[in-house]
Design a protein around this motif. Structure first.
Motif, PDB file in Angstrom:
ATOM      1  N   UNK A   1       0.838  -1.205   0.000  1.00  0.00           N
ATOM      2  CA  UNK A   1       0.000   0.000   0.000  1.00  0.00           C
ATOM      3  C   UNK A   1       0.870   1.251   0.000  1.00  0.00           C
ATOM      4  N   UNK A   2       1.920   1.243   0.806  1.00  0.00           N
ATOM      5  CA  UNK A   2       2.807   2.407   0.834  1.00  0.00           C
ATOM      6  C   UNK A   2       3.493   2.604  -0.516  1.00  0.00           C
ATOM      7  N   UNK A   3       3.804   1.500  -1.197  1.00  0.00           N
ATOM      8  CA  UNK A   3       4.380   1.600  -2.534  1.00  0.00           C
ATOM      9  C   UNK A   3       3.441   2.308  -3.489  1.00  0.00           C
ATOM     10  N   UNK A   4       2.147   1.984  -3.399  1.00  0.00           N
ATOM     11  CA  UNK A   4       1.140   2.635  -4.232  1.00  0.00           C
ATOM     12  C   UNK A   4       1.058   4.126  -3.912  1.00  0.00           C
ATOM     13  N   UNK A   5       1.065   4.451  -2.644  1.00  0.00           N
ATOM     14  CA  UNK A   5       0.965   5.851  -2.219  1.00  0.00           C
ATOM     15  C   UNK A   5       2.183   6.648  -2.699  1.00  0.00           C
ATOM     16  N   UNK A   6       3.372   6.048  -2.589  1.00  0.00           N
ATOM     17  CA  UNK A   6       4.606   6.742  -2.993  1.00  0.00           C
ATOM     18  C   UNK A   6       4.686   6.952  -4.493  1.00  0.00           C
ATOM     19  N   UNK A   7       3.966   6.130  -5.237  1.00  0.00           N
ATOM     20  CA  UNK A   7       4.124   6.167  -6.687  1.00  0.00           C
ATOM     21  C   UNK A   7       3.728   7.510  -7.289  1.00  0.00           C
ATOM     22  N   UNK A   8       2.766   8.205  -6.687  1.00  0.00           N
ATOM     23  CA  UNK A   8       2.365   9.502  -7.254  1.00  0.00           C
ATOM     24  C   UNK A   8       3.536  10.479  -7.251  1.00  0.00           C
ATOM     25  N   UNK A   9       4.294  10.505  -6.154  1.00  0.00           N
ATOM     26  CA  UNK A   9       5.472  11.383  -6.108  1.00  0.00           C
ATOM     27  C   UNK A   9       6.507  10.935  -7.145  1.00  0.00           C
ATOM     28  N   UNK A  10       6.728   9.642  -7.230  1.00  0.00           N
ATOM     29  CA  UNK A  10       7.689   9.103  -8.196  1.00  0.00           C
ATOM     30  C   UNK A  10       7.269   9.462  -9.617  1.00  0.00           C
ATOM     31  N   UNK A  11       5.979   9.380  -9.883  1.00  0.00           N
ATOM     32  CA  UNK A  11       5.461   9.689 -11.217  1.00  0.00           C
ATOM     33  C   UNK A  11       5.778  11.130 -11.605  1.00  0.00           C
ATOM     34  N   UNK A  12       5.428  12.084 -10.741  1.00  0.00           N
ATOM     35  CA  UNK A  12       5.622  13.496 -11.069  1.00  0.00           C
ATOM     36  C   UNK A  12       7.102  13.874 -11.138  1.00  0.00           C
ATOM     37  N   UNK A  13       7.924  13.325 -10.251  1.00  0.00           N
ATOM     38  CA  UNK A  13       9.285  13.825 -10.099  1.00  0.00           C
ATOM     39  C   UNK A  13      10.360  12.972 -10.781  1.00  0.00           C
ATOM     40  N   UNK A  14      10.036  11.733 -11.119  1.00  0.00           N
ATOM     41  CA  UNK A  14      11.049  10.861 -11.708  1.00  0.00           C
ATOM     42  C   UNK A  14      10.625  10.326 -13.077  1.00  0.00           C
ATOM     43  N   UNK A  15       9.496   9.645 -13.122  1.00  0.00           N
ATOM     44  CA  UNK A  15       9.109   8.980 -14.370  1.00  0.00           C
ATOM     45  C   UNK A  15       8.885   9.956 -15.514  1.00  0.00           C
ATOM     46  N   UNK A  16       8.054  10.970 -15.294  1.00  0.00           N
ATOM     47  CA  UNK A  16       7.754  11.904 -16.380  1.00  0.00           C
ATOM     48  C   UNK A  16       8.999  12.632 -16.870  1.00  0.00           C
ATOM     49  N   UNK A  17       9.938  12.843 -15.979  1.00  0.00           N
ATOM     50  CA  UNK A  17      11.147  13.578 -16.352  1.00  0.00           C
ATOM     51  C   UNK A  17      12.217  12.680 -16.959  1.00  0.00           C
ATOM     52  N   UNK A  18      11.855  11.422 -17.191  1.00  0.00           N
ATOM     53  CA  UNK A  18      12.768  10.518 -17.879  1.00  0.00           C
ATOM     54  C   UNK A  18      13.950  10.072 -17.049  1.00  0.00           C
TER      55      UNK A  18
END
Length: 410
Positions: A376-393
């Motif tokens: 569950x915590x992994x799911x919650x953390x993913x939003x931050x990872x998405x905005x700050x890491x994944x989208x920025x390549x």
């Protein structure tokens, strides 16, 4: 100057833009990205809006926040691709020439494809949560609902984020339990699949969890129509299921632009080599994310893993080398199961979701096909990872190729 054009500035297109910005000589290459919309949506977050966990502001940001400097950005609807002439035609008559083209136009919901779906009960007692509008309207409806038959229906494959309907019913169970009316809500999971999921090991584990939460699974239901007057869904073999609130995954299809371009199949997805991500028809066109017809999940994790492969293969194509990088269909999805817990699946073209630990064998910290708080915590953390890491390549410490380390067969 050579020209590389990316169509679509969603998850896949934005990741590719950022990755290529770092590796292509900007004195030699002009990078252009085209999208008709200026707002970027964190689509996995739509799921949480009906239950008041996220608000609208939690899932939206300007797309321009994620474009590197010096990028040629065009906000415009796309008329069509003229692939034989290496051209993209925009609405209004503007023409973009390209040496290489990346198509990342995604998939769209088409409620009009199902008879009776988008009728007088649409956004009153019938909702999707795959659009921001549907998720917000469903949140309003749930606020004062006093119970009845809540039906979650999956009428067609493929669709974005295959685990989202499961997450929806798990969260609904949690939500109505906390409201004190779970005993008044009959939750039904209606699917054209033969079980809770497409793969047997995961289907068994998730099916048992659904049963534990008193969520009824109705399999092999092929939706024909929605009866708004009698509030029931009808299958092609004339089975009927009544509802008080119907949530549904509308039919998903690729962009109409793909159809106008003559590049798609009957669902407007582009025939694509599932390993190289190159168009089957044109060597200088590559396809990533939901726009491709490759046989894996239409999910953000797939786009992330595929982006690494596509970057390598595009550079190989530019330099006249063989396309040696091979995408294995790797997908990785957290499944929110309610009550502060979650599950995790990790799979590819050849290997179904299996139990084990992820990403480190024997250590985890995440458990595959296990219902745990850390997932569950992994799911919650993913939003931050998405905005700050994944989208920025940026890179994550997870390989593009799926690893068998930590997995075991049952």
């Amino acid at each position: 100057m050579k020209k590389l054009v990316i169509l679509g500035a969603g998850t896949a297109g934005t990741m590719m833009l950022n990755k290529l910005y770092k590796v292509l000589d900007r004195e030699e290459w002009e990078l252009t990205i085209v999208d008709q919309y200026k707002t970027h949506y964190y689509q996995p977050g739509f799921l949480f809006i009906p239950f008041g966990i996220y608000k609208k502001d939690d899932v939206i940001k300007p797309k321009s926040n994620f474009f590197p400097p010096g990028t040629n950005v065009i906000f415009s609807p796309i008329d069509r691709i003229v692939a034989k002439e290496n051209k993209v035609l925009l609405e209004g008559g503007k023409v973009l020439n390209y040496d290489y083209l990346i198509v990342a136009t995604g998939t769209e919901t088409r409620p009009s494809e199902t008879e009776g779906l988008k009728d007088k009960l649409w956004y009153k007692d019938i909702f999707d949560f795959y659009t921001i509008e549907g998720a917000l309207e469903l949140h309003k409806r749930f606020k004062d609902w006093e119970g009845g038959d809540l039906v979650m229906c999956i009428p067609e494959l493929p669709y974005k984020c295959p685990v989202a309907p499961l997450e929806f019913v798990f969260l609904a169970d949690d939500y109505f339990t906390k409201k004190g009316i779970r005993d008044k809500v009959n939750i039904k999971y209606v699917t054209l699949m033969s079980g809770a999921f497409t793969k047997p090991v995961a289907s068994k584990m998730l099916g048992e969890l659904l049963a534990e939460k008193n969520i009824e699974v109705i399999p092999d239901f092929y939706l024909s129509s929605v009866d708004n007057d009698e509030k029931k869904i009808v299958s092609y073999d004339e089975r009927e299921i009544p509802f008080d609130i119907l949530t549904i995954v509308p039919v998903n299809m690729g962009s109409d632009m793909i159809e106008r371009s003559g590049l798609g199949d009957d669902m407007n997805y582009i025939p694509t080599n599932k390993h190289t991500l190159q168009s089957d028809a044109f060597e200088n066109i590559f396809v990533i994310g939901d726009a491709a017809n490759i046989p894996t999940s239409k999910a953000g994790s797939v786009a992330h893993f595929a982006a690494e492969i596509l970057t390598e293969n595009l550079l190989s194509a530019i330099e006249g080398r063989p396309l040696d990088a091979k995408f294995d269909g790797h997908a990785n999805c957290y499944i929110e199961t309610g009550q502060g817990k979650g599950a995790l699946i990790d799979f590819n073209y050849e290997t179904e979701p299996l139990p084990g630990t992820f990403p480190l064998p024997g250590i985890g910290p995440f458990g595959l096909l296990k219902n745990t708080k850390i997932n569950h915590y992994g799911k919650v953390m993913f939003r931050w990872i998405y905005w700050h890491i994944l989208l920025k390549g940026r890179e994550l410490p997870i390989e593009a190729d799926m690893s068998m380390a930590g997995k075991y067969r049952v």
